[in-house]
Motif scaffolding. Structure first.
Motif, short mmCIF file in Angstrom:
data_model
loop_
_atom_site.label_atom_id
_atom_site.label_comp_id
_atom_site.label_asym_id
_atom_site.label_seq_id
_atom_site.Cartn_x
_atom_site.Cartn_y
_atom_site.Cartn_z
N ALA A 78 0.84 -1.20 0.00
CA ALA A 78 0.00 0.00 0.00
C ALA A 78 0.87 1.25 0.00
O ALA A 78 1.90 1.30 0.68
CB ALA A 78 -0.90 -0.01 1.23
N THR A 79 0.48 2.27 -0.76
CA THR A 79 1.28 3.49 -0.89
C THR A 79 0.42 4.72 -0.66
O THR A 79 -0.82 4.66 -0.61
CB THR A 79 1.90 3.59 -2.28
OG1 THR A 79 0.85 3.77 -3.25
CG2 THR A 79 2.72 2.35 -2.62
N ASP A 96 -2.12 5.32 -3.22
CA ASP A 96 -3.35 4.54 -3.07
C ASP A 96 -4.29 5.13 -2.03
O ASP A 96 -5.43 4.66 -1.87
CB ASP A 96 -3.02 3.10 -2.65
CG ASP A 96 -2.15 2.38 -3.65
OD1 ASP A 96 -2.38 2.55 -4.86
OD2 ASP A 96 -1.23 1.64 -3.22
N ASP A 150 5.67 3.29 2.65
CA ASP A 150 4.61 2.43 2.10
C ASP A 150 4.28 1.39 3.16
O ASP A 150 4.69 1.49 4.32
CB ASP A 150 5.04 1.80 0.78
CG ASP A 150 6.31 0.95 0.89
OD1 ASP A 150 6.63 0.49 2.00
OD2 ASP A 150 6.99 0.75 -0.13
N PRO A 183 -10.14 5.98 0.23
CA PRO A 183 -10.29 5.40 -1.11
C PRO A 183 -10.46 6.48 -2.18
O PRO A 183 -11.08 7.52 -1.96
CB PRO A 183 -11.56 4.56 -1.00
CG PRO A 183 -11.76 4.33 0.47
CD PRO A 183 -11.21 5.56 1.13
N HIS A 231 -12.58 -2.95 -2.47
CA HIS A 231 -11.13 -2.85 -2.46
C HIS A 231 -10.54 -4.12 -1.87
O HIS A 231 -11.24 -4.91 -1.21
CB HIS A 231 -10.69 -1.63 -1.65
CG HIS A 231 -11.21 -0.33 -2.19
ND1 HIS A 231 -10.42 0.56 -2.88
CD2 HIS A 231 -12.46 0.22 -2.15
CE1 HIS A 231 -11.13 1.60 -3.24
NE2 HIS A 231 -12.39 1.42 -2.81
N TYR A 245 -2.28 -3.72 -1.05
CA TYR A 245 -3.51 -3.07 -1.48
C TYR A 245 -3.76 -3.30 -2.96
O TYR A 245 -2.84 -3.30 -3.78
CB TYR A 245 -3.46 -1.56 -1.23
CG TYR A 245 -4.63 -0.82 -1.84
CD1 TYR A 245 -5.90 -0.90 -1.27
CD2 TYR A 245 -4.49 -0.10 -3.03
CE1 TYR A 245 -6.99 -0.27 -1.85
CE2 TYR A 245 -5.57 0.55 -3.61
CZ TYR A 245 -6.82 0.45 -3.02
OH TYR A 245 -7.90 1.07 -3.59
N GLY A 246 -5.06 -3.48 -3.29
CA GLY A 246 -5.48 -3.54 -4.68
C GLY A 246 -6.78 -2.78 -4.86
O GLY A 246 -7.72 -2.91 -4.06
N ALA A 247 -6.86 -1.94 -5.89
CA ALA A 247 -8.06 -1.16 -6.18
C ALA A 247 -9.17 -2.09 -6.64
O ALA A 247 -8.93 -3.25 -6.98
CB ALA A 247 -7.75 -0.11 -7.23
#
Length: 853
Positions: A415-416, A419, A442, A471, A477, A556-558
């Motif tokens: 995760a950054t 994001d 991160d 978000p 997410h 993390y992934g969108a």
């Protein structure tokens, strides 16, 4: 022979120490250092700091909060075929080491590319021992010119990762001497390194930290190595075995096979005091050479250090010089470099048409993999992506679209801030009190050997990653936990995970560098902040047992879009553009220390992305971001293929330079690239049931193996697979004609120096293209087939239409073979065929000469 000031000082210091103090020199004080110790005060021994390499100098802290310059991967340096480039890399490593307070850099890696399945393939130079040895010697010379000790590694046979702690490599004498020992011999004899690292593995039944024959007999006795032999970390297994095997320094500390165990062995008469003196003397000499022994100047005094290098410019130039242009069509009007609108020097329309719209696709365009995984990994301060660099370099009016295409990663990235995360790591003690906190760049928390704020591992109870997530879009997410141990993940008022993650390997490095991951879904609204907390309970014994390791990550992934839709978006953009540039590559799940590769195929649906884009736009360039060979089933269907390796922190800028023609892709393949996995001559990396890994192919790996197989099939009528691209191949942006070859035998052909010249070769080449260019002139010796080997090489440059003379010297070793029966080198039979050209099979000129008449 007169002793150097450093040798004299080491001898004087040794006389001031008692037995426990001498033994204290032979083991680490902690993860990365030796000393200081009150027992060593009479000798004036300070603190000797070692640091990982070879693609940067991390220092004692493994954290993004302590950034380092990231150099191109060793395979990229190998692709330059340029000892001066390797020397420059060594000078930059030394400069970084001095900045980081390190005296020894654990580099270069000079194991060979026996097979591309090796997980650490990216960390070594080449499949060829001559190219590896020449580049390794140059990097050692650069490092030590900068006053910092180099450490050629891993001596010897650490050519794969599977069971690397216990594997027993089985190889005959000729195979060892002509291939795997050869780079080490050249480096030791010509560059005189101050340290060499013993590998984890065994060779012919004896672990390398205890190998009397190879350590004392060959390395020291035959080659004259006078430096320190250090174990790979945790690679020292027994007190008496390591003493007899000539191991000077056991790392890490404080608990090693030496210390009180060696003191007891001496007092009980199992080890002589004189033997301890021999080992301690060498560590003291190293300390004197690097400036941590009082009363003597270092081998390179501060006033004699080289002028500082511009780190950013240096790594950018090295990267561009390493890029290999594998394909560039059509021949009459090649696509690269791109002729963009507003950049034509004459204003004339180029033959292929002006490029005004470029469709970029592929995740690696926005998330360049600048380095491989493992102990060579560093954290640069900033990495500009190829997409950013290309947009910045293009003239006004040129449009660049971007579609990421399907994500090739099966694991989520850290995760950054981009994001929407703001994160802080908080360290808590055994009593739950806060001990320290550090702001995170991160979601990756990684510490080895030391902790922020000077916190002791013994006092650490848990680490928490705290912060918020805002978000950028509404939807489902994905959050992920990656690591080994117990974790609790909370988002808002929900507990997403509270359980144990188990290691997938017994290798502590794999658990630290490539741990498992679990993914969880989270519905969230755009712009609505959520609190995030990831708690990691630290086991009492610590990860890795012998020293402290903390490694975990919040991923993390969108909200996901279907892979089909992502591909269709890239195809639509390509169809509307003047050209397409597709970025593909490996992910951090492969090409990493501790794990060998299971496949050479590009992960995910990258091949499908390239195929669809190429059908939509025949003017497609594919940029391959990988440190080792990958399969390219689409390679004949695209206009251009550019290999950028792991290019370091300035890879994005270097790619923009090369794609737009500000720099030439100057690299040549240091390793043959296969067309299919079944074609590979050497595939085995997994030991047999007895823990043995037979090098049954003998001295035939790489291009030698491909040619050996071809020679063995002649007359049988069966087609023999060839590589997709041979060792030495690379196109550049101009054309070269080879006009003449002149060979002069030297009177010293019967000398004893294996790297003394037995012949001088001059090759006249002409740049027959329209641009200034760089050519790597390659000289192979021997008849066509498996016995033809690289003997020498050099780099020349010339402007369009101009002539350059390549001057090469053939070392004695290039015309010798090892005789297992007589245990000696002997000359190959005359006459010798001298073949020069542009790759192992693209030979332009050849002549014969008898050297032993």
């Amino acid at each position: 022979m007169d002793r150097s000031p450093q040798e004299a000082a080491a001898e004087a210091a040794l006389a001031e120490l008692d037995l426990p103090a001498k033994v204290a020199l032979l083991g680490g004080t902690d993860m990365w250092s030796v000393g200081p110790d009150s027992a060593l005060s009479p000798a004036g021994f300070g603190r000797l700091v070692l640091s990982d390499g070879p693609a940067g100098v991390r220092g004692e802290n493994w954290s993004p909060e302590d950034p380092s310059i990231a150099l191109p991967s060793p395979t990229a340096i190998g692709a330059t075929w340029d000892p001066e480039a390797a020397r420059t890399a060594g000078l930059l490593l030394a400069q970084e080491a001095r900045r980081k307070g390190a005296h020894v850099v654990l580099a270069p890696t000079v194991n060979l590319h026996r097979t591309p399945y090796s997980g650490r393939h990216f960390e070594a130079y080449s499949e060829d021992p001559q190219l590896t040895g020449a580049l390794g010697a140059a990097l050692v010379a650069g490092l030590q010119r900068g006053g910092v000790a180099a450490t050629p590694k891993h001596y010897v046979g650490n050519d794969a990762e599977t069971d690397r702690f216990t594997v027993d490599v089985r190889a005959d004498g000729r195979t060892l001497r002509e291939l795997y020992l050869e780079p080490f011999e050249r480096i030791v004899r010509t560059a005189r390194p101050w340290v060499v690292m013993a590998a984890y593995n065994s060779v012919n039944g004896v672990t390398m930290s205890e190998h009397d024959v190879l350590n004392n007999g060959v390395l020291r006795g035959e080659w004259g190595f006078d430096g320190v032999l250090v174990s790979d970390w945790t690679g020292a297994r027994s007190t008496l075995g390591c003493v007899r095997g000539g191991l000077d320094l056991a790392m890490p500390g404080p608990d090693t096979v030496y210390g009180e165990h060696l003191v007891a062995a001496v007092r009980e008469g199992r080890v002589s005091a004189e033997t301890v003196d021999v080992l301690a003397r060498r560590v003291l000499l190293l300390a004197a050479r690097v400036g941590v022994l009082d009363g003597v100047p270092p081998a390179v005094p501060a006033a004699e250090l080289p002028a500082p290098l511009d780190g950013a410019a240096t790594v950018r130039g090295l990267a561009a010089r390493s890029f290999v242009l594998l394909r560039n069509e059509p021949a009459a009007a090649p696509l690269l470099p791109l002729a963009v609108a507003g950049a034509e020097p004459s204003g004339a329309e180029p033959p292929g048409g002006t490029v005004r719209r470029i469709a970029v696709s592929g995740l690696h365009a926005s998330a360049l993999r600048f380095g491989g995984g493992g102990s060579s990994q560093v954290f640069p301060e900033h990495v500009r992506t190829p997409l950013e660099a290309l947009r910045a370099a293009l003239p006004p009016g040129t449009e660049v679209s971007y579609e990421p295409g399907p994500d090739p990663r099966s694991r989520l990235a850290a995760a950054t801030a981009a994001d929407g995360f703001r994160l802080t790591a908080v360290l808590h003690g055994l009593d739950d009190a806060e001990l320290a906190r550090v702001e995170q760049r991160d979601g990756s928390v990684r510490w080895m050997g030391s902790l922020p704020g000077g916190v002791s591992f013994a006092d650490l109870g848990r680490v928490e990653l705290l912060g918020s997530f805002t978000p950028g879009e509404t939807g489902t997410h994905r959050l992920a936990v990656r690591g080994v141990g117990h974790f609790r993940l909370e988002a808002g008022d929900r507990v997403l995970y509270d359980a144990e993650l188990q290691a997938e390997s017994d290798d502590p490095a794999a658990a630290f560098l490539n741990p498992p991951q679990r993914t969880f879904l989270l519905d969230a609204e755009a712009g609505e902040p959520l609190s995030v907390r990831l708690r990691h309970s630290v086991p009492a014994y610590g990860v890795g047992g012998l020293f402290g390791l903390i490694s975990f990550e919040l991923g993390y992934g969108a909200p996901a879009v279907s892979e089909q839709e992502l591909t269709e978006r890239a195809v639509r953009a390509a169809a509307e553009a003047d050209c397409a540039v597709v970025f593909v590559g490996t992910t951090d799940e492969s090409e990493v220390e501790g794990v060998d590769r299971e496949s050479l195929a590009l992960p995910g649906r990258q091949d499908e992305l390239v195929a669809h884009v190429a059908r939509a736009n025949p003017r497609t360039v594919v940029v391959v971001n990988a440190g080792a060979p990958v399969l390219m089933p689409w390679r004949e269907d695209v206009a251009a293929v550019l290999l950028c390796w792991f290019p370091g922190e300035a890879g994005g800028e270097a790619l923009a330079d090369v794609l737009l023609g500000a720099a030439e892709p100057g690299g040549r393949l240091p390793t043959s690239w296969p067309d299919a996995e079944d074609d590979l001559p050497v595939r085995q990396v997994v030991p047999d049931g007895d823990g043995r890994l037979p090098y049954a192919e003998g001295p035939y790996i790489g291009y030698r193996a491909w040619q050996h197989r071809s020679a063995g099939s002649r007359g049988r009528g069966a087609a023999v697979p060839a590589p997709a691209y041979w060792f030495g191949h690379g196109l550049g942006y101009t054309r070269w004609e080879y006009e003449s070859l002149n060979i002069t035998a030297l009177d010293g052909a019967r000398g004893n120096d294996p790297y003394g010249a037995v012949a001088r070769v001059t090759v006249r080449v002409r740049n027959s293209g329209e641009r200034t260019g760089r050519e790597v002139v390659q000289l192979y010796l021997g008849p066509a087939g498996p016995e033809r080997r690289l003997a020498a090489f050099t780099v020349v440059e010339a402007a369009a239409g101009e002539v350059a003379e390549a001057r090469l010297e053939v070392p004695l070793r290039a015309v010798q073979t090892w005789d297992d029966a007589r245990l000696t080198w002997h000359p190959a039979e005359d006459p010798h065929t001298f073949a020069v050209g542009r790759s192992a099979v693209d030979i332009r000129l050849a002549a014969e000469l008898a050297l032993w008449k």
